[in-house]
Write an enzyme that holds these catalytic residues in place. Structure first.
Site, short mmCIF file in Angstrom:
data_model
loop_
_atom_site.label_atom_id
_atom_site.label_comp_id
_atom_site.label_asym_id
_atom_site.label_seq_id
_atom_site.Cartn_x
_atom_site.Cartn_y
_atom_site.Cartn_z
N VAL A 61 0.81 -1.23 0.00
CA VAL A 61 0.00 0.00 0.00
C VAL A 61 0.83 1.27 0.00
CG1 VAL A 61 -2.03 -1.05 1.09
CG2 VAL A 61 -0.25 -0.03 2.55
N ASN A 87 -7.60 -1.60 4.84
CA ASN A 87 -7.47 -2.41 6.06
C ASN A 87 -6.02 -2.73 6.43
OD1 ASN A 87 -8.49 -4.76 7.96
ND2 ASN A 87 -7.08 -5.72 6.50
N TYR A 152 1.56 4.10 16.29
CA TYR A 152 0.31 3.47 15.85
C TYR A 152 -0.88 4.40 16.11
CZ TYR A 152 -3.23 -0.25 15.39
OH TYR A 152 -4.31 -1.01 15.00
P1 NAD Z 1 -3.01 -8.76 10.68
O1 NAD Z 1 -1.60 -8.47 11.02
O2 NAD Z 1 -3.51 -10.13 10.82
O3 NAD Z 1 -3.32 -8.29 9.19
C1 NAD Z 1 -2.75 -7.15 8.63
C2 NAD Z 1 -2.55 -7.41 7.14
O4 NAD Z 1 -2.00 -6.22 6.54
C3 NAD Z 1 -1.56 -8.56 6.87
O5 NAD Z 1 -2.10 -9.46 5.96
C4 NAD Z 1 -0.34 -7.84 6.32
O6 NAD Z 1 0.42 -8.60 5.42
C5 NAD Z 1 -0.99 -6.64 5.64
N1 NAD Z 1 -0.02 -5.57 5.38
C6 NAD Z 1 0.92 -5.08 6.23
N2 NAD Z 1 1.66 -4.15 5.62
C7 NAD Z 1 1.19 -4.06 4.34
C8 NAD Z 1 1.54 -3.26 3.22
N3 NAD Z 1 2.55 -2.40 3.26
N4 NAD Z 1 0.83 -3.42 2.08
C9 NAD Z 1 -0.18 -4.31 2.02
N5 NAD Z 1 -0.55 -5.11 3.04
C10 NAD Z 1 0.12 -4.96 4.19
O7 NAD Z 1 -3.87 -7.72 11.56
P2 NAD Z 1 -5.44 -7.46 11.70
O8 NAD Z 1 -5.75 -7.51 13.12
O9 NAD Z 1 -6.22 -8.28 10.74
O10 NAD Z 1 -5.49 -5.92 11.27
C11 NAD Z 1 -6.26 -5.42 10.22
C12 NAD Z 1 -6.48 -3.93 10.45
O11 NAD Z 1 -7.24 -3.74 11.65
C13 NAD Z 1 -5.18 -3.13 10.64
O12 NAD Z 1 -5.30 -1.88 10.03
C14 NAD Z 1 -5.11 -2.95 12.15
O13 NAD Z 1 -4.37 -1.83 12.52
C15 NAD Z 1 -6.58 -2.81 12.48
N6 NAD Z 1 -6.90 -3.10 13.88
C16 NAD Z 1 -6.61 -4.32 14.45
C17 NAD Z 1 -6.96 -4.57 15.76
C18 NAD Z 1 -6.72 -5.91 16.44
O14 NAD Z 1 -6.85 -6.02 17.68
N7 NAD Z 1 -6.39 -6.96 15.73
C19 NAD Z 1 -7.60 -3.58 16.51
C20 NAD Z 1 -7.87 -2.35 15.92
C21 NAD Z 1 -7.53 -2.13 14.59
#
Ligand code: NAD
Length: 260
Positions: A61, A87, A152
């Site tokens: 991204v 996402n 973050y």
């Molecule tokens: P995750 O780590 O399982 O998934 C994140 C995904 O983003 C991974 O597949 C990773 O390869 C991809 N990614 C990372 N850098 C990238 C890049 N430069 N280009 C393209 N893809 C990239 O985490 P998740 O929990 O599924 O998180 C999804 C979203 O939700 C994120 O934005 C995270 O900040 C947000 N979020 C997560 C939580 C939580 O508790 N899990 C809470 C609040 C917000």
């Protein structure tokens, strides 16, 4: 079953976690989905299980040129792109004093600049068509502070601001932009030590629902925002956090769990 019938969506960071749950749900609801991620093996495997309505595109991204490839893949798959879910994200635990400039810039680059590039490039396509829905995945850490998460939190507050400006600039042209604010969710990011459910839930005893969230529970909110059911939502921020941003229990005091 058909809440996204006829729509094509791009979901970044969809090879695993919440993005993967969102891709599965969107396809089940009739959408065609581009799974965009840096994780090729996981992304391709997921696309295979979802069949002809899903395609994986290797996509970072932060790479501006790569967004045009993703857009083209969406057009090739469905004729046009109706939905973008920004996402993809990375988490880093460091105090402000431990955070190097390069650390800060890396987190901002993926989480915030990556979302901006999506809002701009896929947004341009939507503006040309006069319709579309952009869902930006922020966090509860875009609404409050968290120790050890300076970079973050900064990125997630930034996504919230980006969403508001995009909602103003795009809303009157038929493109809705909204943000989702998950609390703790049971993914590789939210449960980095892969603890079992009981252990993870222990960490959430001060939160009203007293448990971690499931990826599908966040995906359901993105589905609503992606669909025409949310036709009058623009610039909204929806928490999916089990009540975390509402308040924490004063354990042992009246109204807390187990105390009348
Ligand atoms: P995750 O780590 O399982 O998934 C994140 C995904 O983003 C991974 O597949 C990773 O390869 C991809 N990614 C990372 N850098 C990238 C890049 N430069 N280009 C393209 N893809 C990239 O985490 P998740 O929990 O599924 O998180 C999804 C979203 O939700 C994120 O934005 C995270 O900040 C947000 N979020 C997560 C939580 C939580 O508790 N899990 C809470 C609040 C917000």
């Amino acid at each position: 079953m058909n809440r996204l019938q006829g729509k094509t969506a791009i979901i970044t960071g969809a090879a695993r976690g919440m993005g993967a749950a969102t891709a599965e749900l969107f396809v089940a609801e009739g959408a065609r989905v581009i799974i965009a991620d840096v994780l090729t093996a996981e992304g391709e495997a997921l696309a295979k299980t979802l069949g002809g309505n899903a395609r994986f595109v290797q996509h970072d991204v932060t790479d501006e040129a790569s967004w045009q490839r993703v857009l083209q893949a969406g057009i090739d798959l469905g004729g046009a792109v109706d939905v973008l879910v920004n996402n993809a994200g990375v988490l880093m635990f460091k105090t402000l004093q431990q955070t190097e400039k390069s650390d800060f810039e890396r987190v901002l680059s993926v989480n915030l600049t990556g979302s901006f590039l999506g809002v701009r490039s896929i947004g341009a396509h939507m503006l040309e068509r006069g319709r579309g829905s952009i869902v930006n995945i922020s966090s509860v850490d875009g609404m409050k502070a968290a120790n050890g998460l300076g970079a973050y939190c900064s990125s997630k507050w930034g996504i919230r601001g980006l969403t508001k400006v995009a909602a103003m600039e795009y809303g009157h042209k038929g493109v809705r932009v909204n943000s989702v604010h998950p609390g703790g969710v049971d993914t590789a990011m939210g449960n980095p030590y892969a603890e079992d459910k009981a252990a993870v839930n222990q960490r959430y005893q001060m939160v009203p629902m007293q448990r971690v969230g499931e990826p599908n529970e966040v995906a359901q909110t993105s589905l609503f925002l992606a669909s025409d059911e949310s036709s009058y939502l623009c610039g909204a921020e929806i928490t999916v956090d089990g009540g975390m941003t509402t308040g924490f229990y004063y354990v042992g005091f009246p109204g807390a769990p187990g105390v009348e």
